[in-house]
Design a protein around this motif. Structure first.
Motif, short mmCIF file in Angstrom:
data_model
loop_
_atom_site.label_atom_id
_atom_site.label_comp_id
_atom_site.label_asym_id
_atom_site.label_seq_id
_atom_site.Cartn_x
_atom_site.Cartn_y
_atom_site.Cartn_z
N SER A 23 -4.71 -0.60 -7.67
CA SER A 23 -3.94 -1.51 -6.81
C SER A 23 -2.52 -1.75 -7.32
O SER A 23 -1.80 -2.58 -6.77
CB SER A 23 -4.68 -2.84 -6.69
N VAL A 24 -2.11 -1.02 -8.32
CA VAL A 24 -0.78 -1.20 -8.92
C VAL A 24 0.34 -1.05 -7.88
O VAL A 24 1.40 -1.66 -8.04
CB VAL A 24 -0.58 -0.25 -10.12
N ALA A 26 0.60 -2.39 -5.12
CA ALA A 26 0.89 -3.71 -4.55
C ALA A 26 1.80 -4.54 -5.46
O ALA A 26 2.39 -5.52 -5.02
CB ALA A 26 -0.40 -4.47 -4.27
N GLU A 27 1.93 -4.13 -6.71
CA GLU A 27 2.85 -4.81 -7.64
C GLU A 27 4.28 -4.32 -7.45
O GLU A 27 5.22 -5.00 -7.85
CB GLU A 27 2.42 -4.55 -9.09
N LEU A 28 4.44 -3.15 -6.87
CA LEU A 28 5.76 -2.53 -6.77
C LEU A 28 6.28 -2.38 -5.34
O LEU A 28 7.47 -2.19 -5.14
CB LEU A 28 5.73 -1.16 -7.45
N GLU A 30 5.89 -3.81 -1.11
CA GLU A 30 5.48 -4.90 -0.24
C GLU A 30 5.39 -4.38 1.19
O GLU A 30 6.33 -3.75 1.68
CB GLU A 30 6.52 -6.02 -0.33
N ARG A 43 10.08 3.58 -7.84
CA ARG A 43 8.89 2.73 -7.76
C ARG A 43 7.62 3.58 -7.68
O ARG A 43 6.60 3.23 -8.29
CB ARG A 43 8.98 1.81 -6.54
N ALA A 47 4.57 3.42 -10.27
CA ALA A 47 3.24 3.08 -9.76
C ALA A 47 2.21 4.14 -10.11
O ALA A 47 1.11 3.83 -10.60
CB ALA A 47 3.28 2.88 -8.24
N ARG A 50 1.55 4.23 -13.91
CA ARG A 50 0.73 3.09 -14.32
C ARG A 50 -0.72 3.27 -13.86
O ARG A 50 -1.65 2.98 -14.60
CB ARG A 50 1.28 1.79 -13.75
#
Length: 94
Positions: A23-24, A26-28, A30, A43, A47, A50
């Motif tokens: 789900s990383v 969703a950190e980078l 939107e 990004r 992503a 990670r």
């Protein structure tokens, strides 16, 4: 570490569903937001790296699917690199 899918709209108007083993994304990214091509590429690299690293920490091996997705993203970006425009993140789902 739920698998996550995210849908993007490329500058030519086509839409594509992308994959992440984590789900990383969703950190980078939107949902509903557009990103300049260079920013989107940066990004995406972060992503997928990670995500692959999370898989490696959990299972002991890097995630080839995450790196393959990054390769496809970067290949697709080359079509738009000098034409400009933005890439829209339409949806992020698990």
């Amino acid at each position: 570490m739920p698998e996550t899918y995210w849908t993007v709209r490329w500058p030519d108007g086509t839409e594509e569903r992308l994959y992440s083993p984590s789900s990383v994304v969703a950190e980078l990214f939107e949902a509903g937001k557009s990103y300049p091509i260079d920013d989107f590429q940066t990004r995406s690299r972060i992503a997928m790296e990670r995500a692959s690293n999370r898989v490696e920490r959990k299972f002991g091996f890097a995630c080839s699917s995450a790196m393959a997705q990054l390769d496809r993203i970067e290949t697709r970006i080359t079509q738009f690199k000098y034409a400009g425009g933005e890439i829209a993140c339409l949806d992020i789902s698990q």
